[in-house]
Design an enzyme around this catalytic site. Structure first.
Site, mmCIF file in Angstrom:
data_model
loop_
_atom_site.group_PDB
_atom_site.id
_atom_site.type_symbol
_atom_site.label_atom_id
_atom_site.label_comp_id
_atom_site.label_asym_id
_atom_site.label_seq_id
_atom_site.Cartn_x
_atom_site.Cartn_y
_atom_site.Cartn_z
ATOM 1 N N ASP A 120 3.836 6.703 5.598
ATOM 2 C CA ASP A 120 2.601 7.263 6.146
ATOM 3 C C ASP A 120 1.374 6.758 5.397
ATOM 4 O OD1 ASP A 120 4.074 8.733 7.954
ATOM 5 O OD2 ASP A 120 4.045 10.576 6.765
ATOM 6 N N GLN A 121 0.244 6.812 6.066
ATOM 7 C CA GLN A 121 -1.005 6.329 5.468
ATOM 8 C C GLN A 121 -1.319 7.048 4.156
ATOM 9 O OE1 GLN A 121 -4.435 6.677 8.029
ATOM 10 N NE2 GLN A 121 -5.838 5.788 6.544
#
Length: 305
Positions: A120-121
């Site tokens: 995930d970012q």
């Protein structure tokens, strides 16, 4: 900006994909895929026919990677690993994305290099990247067949005293508002999912525990959902453990940093991909992140308290 508009000139009428192969050294598959995506413009209009022809001037949207000086954690002949900072995307979301990890990889290791998996970012830590098409195929196969051992570190709310194995099926939520389509939940109709959790250190003054997480399956948001399921959500998680109203506000970028800290404890998700272990081409690799995540967590939480 990685995506630039490149003006090109074909001196004689020819297939557009053949021109791109010759001028930009794409493979036929790459050239035709980019044309189909509408990257080539003739007289200001996108060409989408892969067998279309060009003559004279036209424009092509070209990915030109940039660097921000992120040095790899480990470099081998077939692959490379980066310690991705929180907030950096793996791939650009659109043509206006100013920077993502794929920029750094292709800038340093060439166009054939590619990222083999995703985190995930807001998750920081190790990202494994292939340096050529063959190793990309083989590494992605390892992830698909679960031949990759992964360990994450997370700072969670509350005191977690004992090791546990969470086996709770996970399902992508398709009901309610479309804006929370990314939310995953524990549900009997979901896919089998397993995560081992090991407490490492309890911080009494914060009522938070540093834990090591070993996922045996690779479901989306698996660690986040499993920890929320056992009532130890990850510090900084803006989704799991929050009301639907606040989830929507976060996704709409309407939640201020101050509000997020009050709701979740931090302005970023305190989850870190810390270790990868795998066999490739007859060799065994065990690679650890260079980041002192426990120290980073304390500095982060203390600065916001």
């Amino acid at each position: 900006m990685p995506f630039i508009i490149k003006k090109m000139f074909a001196p004689q009428r020819q297939k557009a994909f053949l021109f791109l192969i010759k001028e930009l050294e794409y493979t036929q598959k790459e050239a035709q895929r980019l044309i189909a995506k509408g990257r080539l413009f003739v007289d200001g209009k996108p060409m989408t026919r892969t067998a279309g022809e060009v003559e004279g001037e036209f424009e092509f949207i070209y990915f030109e990677p940039i660097t921000r000086g992120l040095e790899p954690t480990a470099v081998y002949d077939e692959f490379v690993l980066f310690d991705k900072p929180s907030g950096v995307l793996i791939h650009p979301q659109n043509r206006k994305t100013p920077y993502s990890l794929i920029d750094e990889l292709k800038y340093q290791f060439g166009r054939d290099a590619n990222i083999a998996h995703r985190i995930d970012q807001e998750t920081s830590g190790l990202v494994l990247c292939a340096r050529n098409k063959e190793s990309e195929r083989d590494i992605k196969m390892m992830f698909e067949q679960r031949d990759m051992k992964k360990k994450y570190l997370a700072l969670v709310h509350g005191e977690l005293k004992d090791e546990m194995c969470i086996e709770a099926p996970l399902l992508r939520r398709e009901d309610e508002s479309a804006i929370v389509r990314m939310v995953v939940k524990v549900h009997q109709d979901g896919k089998p999912s397993k995560t081992e959790i090991k407490p490492l250190k309890y911080f009494k003054d914060k009522d938070m525990t540093l834990v090591e997480c070993s996922p045996h399956t690779g479901r989306q948001h698996q660690i986040r959902v499993h920890l929320f399921h056992v009532k130890h959500s990850i510090v900084g998680d803006p989704i799991y453990g929050q009301s639907q109203k606040d989830i929507v506000r976060f996704l709409d970028k309407e939640l201020s940093d101050k509000e997020r800290v009050k709701l979740s404890g931090a302005t970023r998700l305190l989850l870190h991909a810390n270790e990868l272990e795998f066999d490739l081409y007859g060799n065994t690799y065990k690679i650890e992140s260079r980041v002192d995540f426990a120290k980073e967590c304390l500095l982060y939480v203390n600065s916001q308290s």
